[in-house]
Scaffold this motif. Structure first.
Motif, mmCIF file in Angstrom:
data_model
loop_
_atom_site.group_PDB
_atom_site.id
_atom_site.type_symbol
_atom_site.label_atom_id
_atom_site.label_comp_id
_atom_site.label_asym_id
_atom_site.label_seq_id
_atom_site.Cartn_x
_atom_site.Cartn_y
_atom_site.Cartn_z
ATOM 1 N N UNK A 121 0.828 -1.208 0.000
ATOM 2 C CA UNK A 121 0.000 0.000 0.000
ATOM 3 C C UNK A 121 0.861 1.257 0.000
ATOM 4 N N UNK A 122 0.449 2.212 -0.811
ATOM 5 C CA UNK A 122 0.989 3.579 -0.779
ATOM 6 C C UNK A 122 -0.232 4.479 -0.842
ATOM 7 N N UNK A 123 -0.354 5.414 0.113
ATOM 8 C CA UNK A 123 -1.541 6.270 0.134
ATOM 9 C C UNK A 123 -1.178 7.690 0.519
ATOM 10 N N UNK A 124 -2.140 8.581 0.300
ATOM 11 C CA UNK A 124 -1.947 9.980 0.694
ATOM 12 C C UNK A 124 -2.322 10.190 2.153
ATOM 13 N N UNK A 125 -2.761 9.148 2.842
ATOM 14 C CA UNK A 125 -3.087 9.258 4.265
ATOM 15 C C UNK A 125 -3.964 8.112 4.718
ATOM 16 N N UNK A 126 -4.446 8.233 5.951
ATOM 17 C CA UNK A 126 -5.411 7.260 6.452
ATOM 18 C C UNK A 126 -6.662 7.341 5.599
#
Length: 174
Positions: free
Chosen positions: A69-74
């Motif tokens: 996973x790579x995300x801009x936040x929760x």
């Protein structure tokens, strides 16, 4: 689809500006050719909505399912996430946008919609719900194969989707 692990940071950067390719309304009215998936698992006696929601919103259930996973936040409305999964020698990157989120004492979860370059077009909802004296984890997904590879080999695409879904259920229940 590629033979090497995808550069998720680069895909995430590109995906932030993209618009979802599916409408959350698909959960109520699936389009033609869509596969509908509904699964649920009753969590253990010590499970709580807040603790399971923390794992869900922090992407731990997704990581526990074997995704990178790579995300801009929760997880929250507007957050972009790119997931990668390996199927045999091939890697698939799946960018999504969280389009709905709820966090209340007895129900918590979110829905995301696919973004361009996802192997499928669809929406998927994850919910943790208090059901009487039990806590239940639910998944509802509607997707169709719009990537050439999944249209040619739909059984393989279904197997990958089913494997990841079982991973979510096991991760939430464990």
């Amino acid at each position: 689809m590629q033979l090497t692990r995808p550069d998720l940071a680069r895909i995430l950067e590109r995906s932030v500006a993209e618009r979802p390719t599916a409408d959350p309304g698909w959960l109520d009215a699936p389009p033609a050719r869509a596969r509908v998936l509904r699964e649920r698992v009753v969590l253990g006696p010590d499970a709580s909505v807040p603790a399971t929601a923390d794992a869900l919103f922090g992407w731990r259930i997704h990581r526990g399912a074997g995704l990178i996973i790579e995300s801009t936040g929760l997880a929250a409305t507007g957050v972009t996430v790119v997931q990668a999964v390996r199927a045999g020698p091939l890697w698939f990157a799946a960018p999504c946008r969280v389009v709905d989120a709820v966090r209340e004492p007895d129900v918590a979860g979110f829905t995301y919609a696919t973004l361009p370059h996802h192997p499928e077009t669809g929406v998927e909802s994850f919910r943790v719900v208090r059901d009487g004296d039990r806590v239940v984890f639910e998944i509802h997904a509607v997707a169709r194969h719009d990537f050439w590879g999944s249209r040619i080999l739909p059984r393989i695409a279904h197997r990958v989707q089913d494997r990841v879904t079982r991973g979510y259920l096991n991760s939430a229940g464990g």
